[in-house]
Enzyme design. Sequence first.
Site, PDB file in Angstrom:
ATOM      1  N   ASP A 200     -34.021  26.375 -32.139  1.00  0.00           N
ATOM      2  CA  ASP A 200     -35.435  26.708 -31.624  1.00  0.00           C
ATOM      3  C   ASP A 200     -35.616  28.166 -31.552  1.00  0.00           C
ATOM      4  OD1 ASP A 200     -38.128  25.815 -30.350  1.00  0.00           O
ATOM      5  OD2 ASP A 200     -37.412  26.982 -28.638  1.00  0.00           O
ATOM      6  N   GLU A 253     -19.161  18.385 -42.577  1.00  0.00           N
ATOM      7  CA  GLU A 253     -20.389  19.319 -42.937  1.00  0.00           C
ATOM      8  C   GLU A 253     -21.475  19.444 -41.889  1.00  0.00           C
ATOM      9  OE1 GLU A 253     -20.968  19.548 -47.798  1.00  0.00           O
ATOM     10  OE2 GLU A 253     -21.524  17.346 -46.919  1.00  0.00           O
TER      11      GLU A 253
END
Length: 519
Positions: A200, A253
Amino acid sequence: MSGWWRDAVVYQVYVRSFADGNGDGDGDLAGVRARLAHLAWLGADAVWLTPFYPSPMADGGYDVADHCDVDPRFGTLSDFDDLLAHAHRLGLRVLVDVVPNHTSDRHPWFTEALASPGGPARDRYLFRDGRGPDGEEPPNDWESVFGGPAWTRVPDGQWYLHLFAPEQPDLNWRNPQVRADFRKVLAFWLDRGVDGFRIDVAHGVIKHPDLPDTGLREQISLLGRGELPYFDQDEVHEVYRDWRRLFDSYAGERIGVAEAWASTPQRLARYVRPDELHQAFNFALLEAPWSAAEFRSVVDSSLATTAEVGATTTWVLGNHDVQRPVTRYGGGAVGLRRARAAALFSFALPGSVYVHQGEELGLPEVLDLPDEARQDPIWERSGRTDPGRDGCRVPLPWNGDEPPFGFGASPATWLPQPPDWGALSVAAQRDRADSVLNTYRTALALRMEHPALGDGALRWLDAPQDVLVLRREPGFTCATNFGADPVRLDLPGHLLCRSDAVPTWTGELPGATTAWLAD
């Protein structure tokens, strides 16, 4: 190049509005878990969960009071672990929101800072003396994104910075302790098995060291268009290079996705350089008006700049902060038709796509929420002139003919649902071959199966005015008519799908329609 994120379909779950598992009218983690099969059926690769951490909810949970727990209204850490395990069994990766720019004013760090004038705890945040007689004026002219000044004075006379609500004090990312503590937060969730983070206000964590005046009013109008001393500072990239090293130290990943605004596409691309984050939301397409020229310009500039750093582009048409596409593109039947066409256009582009919950149902913005129901801080801080973002956050309709439409056991949801949403519910649309839901599912299945789609390149074919035709190899063509009138196109291949769900192709493309063809 490898990397699951390079062409992933990520579905955004706004936790409070997705599904209610305990019958209190609020969505929660148990509700999300119970409905994950819908996302796997739809064709999502991953789920992004908005904040579910302990929070006073001054800003929908983006005012975090504890970064390593679950708010009781949303469940428990055990509920989160169950959700994560179930998602992984369904083949869905899970991204969680992390909020590094600010905390809640109820966070222990801020409580300690308030109690320690002149102490080291105060340096976690951006406290400053005021200007003018007795320091009665704010330290500078910075404005809150939510309206009004970005500074609030505390009883001992100092002021603290909050680029959002006063309940969201900004952290000082020049403080090494803040950086160390957030590495611990990230590791806490990585150790639990999350596949990555949506970050954010990723562009906001570093402020200009001098905190200079801007000399401007309506500063938020420069977001994504101009330079501001509290956004997109060069030093922000040191933070994300450090985070990338942490992500890479885990198997599987794990990724970081930046919610970042920058003054140019080139500056935005810096967030996804090979040693930084994996994705950055591309808000340019979301902001583009319904126009062939505008859409093509966004695609060309976005692909060119991300290619320079070896990244792919992340296409976004909506999220929990913006008006829903159906309404943004004109509303009613026209807006819905355009939104369907825009979705298929974006699914055909190289890179990754994000779907905000409810877009696959063609939900419109709820414009007539009662004033007393509104909860977005923008509503009050604007003097009740800006309705804020609640209209795109109304709980989803799952089934049935009246509220709560299967959202949960309570007939009263935290934001009221329109009484006519029964026809838009998941259950109602699954039974109609021509529904928005089945159009999305068909297109996302084709996107997964067709070798031309996902990561890769595109080229534009000559097309009439108001029409875009793009070609992807091997053997795929996407045509979108942005005009109102039908056009005749001489294109190779047979029909794969159309945004209007008509199952035939005669070479004529109606207005506000996208067609996919295969050689």
